[in-house]
Design a protein around this motif. Structure first.
Motif, mmCIF file in Angstrom:
data_model
loop_
_atom_site.group_PDB
_atom_site.id
_atom_site.type_symbol
_atom_site.label_atom_id
_atom_site.label_comp_id
_atom_site.label_asym_id
_atom_site.label_seq_id
_atom_site.Cartn_x
_atom_site.Cartn_y
_atom_site.Cartn_z
ATOM 1 N N GLU A 160 0.831 -1.212 0.000
ATOM 2 C CA GLU A 160 0.000 0.000 0.000
ATOM 3 C C GLU A 160 0.864 1.260 0.000
ATOM 4 O O GLU A 160 0.421 2.318 -0.461
ATOM 5 N N TRP A 162 3.533 1.825 -1.797
ATOM 6 C CA TRP A 162 3.882 2.189 -3.182
ATOM 7 C C TRP A 162 2.639 2.607 -3.964
ATOM 8 O O TRP A 162 2.740 3.427 -4.881
ATOM 9 N N GLU A 163 1.482 2.088 -3.599
ATOM 10 C CA GLU A 163 0.237 2.574 -4.203
ATOM 11 C C GLU A 163 -0.004 4.027 -3.813
ATOM 12 O O GLU A 163 -0.459 4.837 -4.636
ATOM 13 N N THR A 164 0.322 4.378 -2.573
ATOM 14 C CA THR A 164 0.181 5.774 -2.123
ATOM 15 C C THR A 164 1.154 6.677 -2.859
ATOM 16 O O THR A 164 0.801 7.786 -3.286
ATOM 17 N N ALA A 166 2.491 6.153 -5.838
ATOM 18 C CA ALA A 166 2.057 6.269 -7.232
ATOM 19 C C ALA A 166 0.893 7.233 -7.359
ATOM 20 O O ALA A 166 0.855 8.075 -8.270
ATOM 21 N N SER A 167 -0.068 7.141 -6.449
ATOM 22 C CA SER A 167 -1.233 8.022 -6.496
ATOM 23 C C SER A 167 -0.830 9.486 -6.324
ATOM 24 O O SER A 167 -1.306 10.365 -7.037
ATOM 25 N N ARG A 172 1.276 4.908 -12.251
ATOM 26 C CA ARG A 172 0.694 3.589 -12.019
ATOM 27 C C ARG A 172 1.740 2.560 -11.608
ATOM 28 O O ARG A 172 1.395 1.528 -11.049
ATOM 29 N N ARG A 173 3.003 2.845 -11.934
ATOM 30 C CA ARG A 173 4.079 1.921 -11.592
ATOM 31 C C ARG A 173 5.182 2.682 -10.863
ATOM 32 O O ARG A 173 5.412 3.867 -11.120
ATOM 33 N N LEU A 194 5.978 -1.558 -7.853
ATOM 34 C CA LEU A 194 4.547 -1.584 -8.168
ATOM 35 C C LEU A 194 4.396 -1.701 -9.668
ATOM 36 O O LEU A 194 4.956 -0.901 -10.417
#
Length: 457
Positions: A160, A162-164, A166-167, A172-173, A194
């Motif tokens: 999560e 790396w999702e944060t 990226a966001s 996206r990666r 990610l």
């Protein structure tokens, strides 16, 4: 000279207009010097604009909590007597252009603060210092530097995190760069954090490059050299790129410089895969032959009008094969990349030894080559030379250029000897140009020597 210490304060980026800020006031002729010093000490408040006041003085916003008496003392000692240097408050400061937009780094910091708190962790200055200040963007992939996200807490937060990231950065990666692997093919040690794969596409000067960031190198710092290569007059010429990589220089030579044909040498199989794709993406695959493997085993000879030797820190192992590749009847041009140290004390130690070496090895051409080398010095001023005003910095720049010239002359002599040994007759070399590409490390500059090599009739 006088100082007035009335208070200190730092404006938070979220409340740019909520109150006064600390400023350092000085006279206009010294404002740029002050600004450079404050930036180097990281006490310039970049959230607010430098302002010119009605009396002609200049107010530089500072981070009051970080400005120390030592900073003030150093500034005081740099000024003539009776010069204004006042630390005070300014009401209603003007936000800088950058501060009026939410910068990605600031957004990343805020999003991660919320994420860490929501995960039960405690935010700290140590975590904030561990965040990246810059990164490479390749389409929807963010490539982080190796000196970021090193704290132990990050490893505990799971995917999560790396999702944060990226966001917050609109990607996206996410991948993170490590050190270059000492495997002989300069493979990057990049970890994909990610996403499913590391293939990206990058566009420079109208040229499309695709490559896998986890397998291949890509240096955005070489853009100036790629632009220069694109402008070289190569129409009708055959070129050999001894260290082609993914086609950083091969493709510009074909697309923009008009080379008739390029032989591209590369031994990293992942780079070769990307090179094939890039030749096809740009529609020049029919004008290029890829030679995969060790270029020292290359069987080509007597084919090239130009040879590109784009390997760092140096390409000396490729010099003999480059001499073999030049057309023996007419010669050609070598583009030799090198990281050159430029310590001032070294700048004028070797000229006597160099001239003696030239006389011993090629006496019939030493005088003409010396004249040509001196003429060539006019052609390689650093792009920043015109901006250097400080005498100390100007002296350093002169010494640096002298060291580049010394290296170029030494290289020219060594190439002449290689060509003479190869062909059994004398050759001449001429320094056409020395191009500074980028600072590689303190006192080390990546430069390119354009060396003309011709047989003597």
């Amino acid at each position: 000279m006088f100082f007035s210490l009335l208070g200190s304060g730092k404006m938070d980026a979220k409340n740019l207009n909520s109150g006064p800020i600390s400023v350092l006031i000085t006279e206009s002729p010294f404002a740029q010097r002050f600004r450079e010093y404050l930036e180097s000490e990281r006490v310039l408040d970049v959230c607010h604009r430098v302002q010119k006041l009605l009396d002609g003085t200049v107010a530089l916003p500072v981070l009051g909590e970080k400005l120390t008496e030592q900073h003030l003392q150093e500034l005081r000692e740099s000024l003539p007597p009776e010069t204004t240097c006042t630390l005070t408050w300014v009401q209603n400061p003007i936000p800088s252009k950058a501060a009026r937009v939410q910068l990605p780094a600031r957004k990343l910091c805020r999003e991660l603060q919320h994420f860490v708190s929501a995960s039960g962790g405690t935010w700290s200055d140590k975590l904030e210092d561990d965040l990246p200040r810059s990164w490479q963007r390749h389409g929807d992939l963010i490539l982080l530097s190796e000196d970021s996200f090193r704290a132990a807490l990050w490893k505990e937060l799971g995917p999560e995190l790396w999702e944060t990231v990226a966001s917050a950065l609109g990607a996206r990666r996410v991948a993170k760069r490590g050190r270059i692997s000492p495997d002989g093919v300069r493979s990057p040690t990049v970890t994909l954090l990610l996403g499913q794969d590391g293939w990206v596409e990058h566009v420079d000067n109208g040229i499309r490059y695709t490559f896998d960031v986890t397998r291949c190198m890509f240096s955005p710092g070489n853009i100036t050299e790629k632009l220069r290569v694109a402008s070289l007059p190569c129409a009708g010429e055959v070129l050999v790129d001894l260290y082609a990589g993914i086609g950083y220089f091969t493709v510009p030579y074909l697309v923009h410089a008009g080379a008739a044909f390029v032989h591209a040498c590369e031994w990293n199989p992942h780079a070769v895969e990307a090179l094939r794709k890039n030749l096809e993406l740009n529609g020049v695959q029919d004008r290029c032959q890829i030679h995969q493997g060790d270029n020292r085993q290359l069987e080509l000879r007597d084919v090239a009008n130009r040879v590109n030797l784009g390997l760092l820190p140096n390409s000396e192992e490729g010099w003999p094969i480059a001499c073999q590749l030049l057309r023996k009847g007419t010669g050609g041009i070598l583009h030799i990349h090198q990281n050159v140290e430029s310590f001032p004390a070294k700048a004028h130690l070797h000229s006597g030894h160099l001239e003696k070496q030239q006389l011993q090895q090629c006496p019939e051409q030493a005088v003409s080559n010396r004249q040509e080398d001196k003429m060539s010095q006019r052609n390689h001023r650093s792009p920043k030379d015109a901006d250097i005003m400080d005498p100390g910095r100007e002296t350093q720049a002169v010494a640096t250029r002298a060291e580049w010239q010394r290296w170029a002359e030494t290289t020219g002599t060594r190439i002449r000897v290689l060509l003479q040994q190869l062909h059994g007759k004398p050759w001449r070399t001429n320094i056409l140009h020395i191009e500074p590409v980028k600072s590689y490390a303190p006192h080390v500059y990546h430069i390119v020597l354009d060396l003309e090599c011709r047989p003597l009739s």
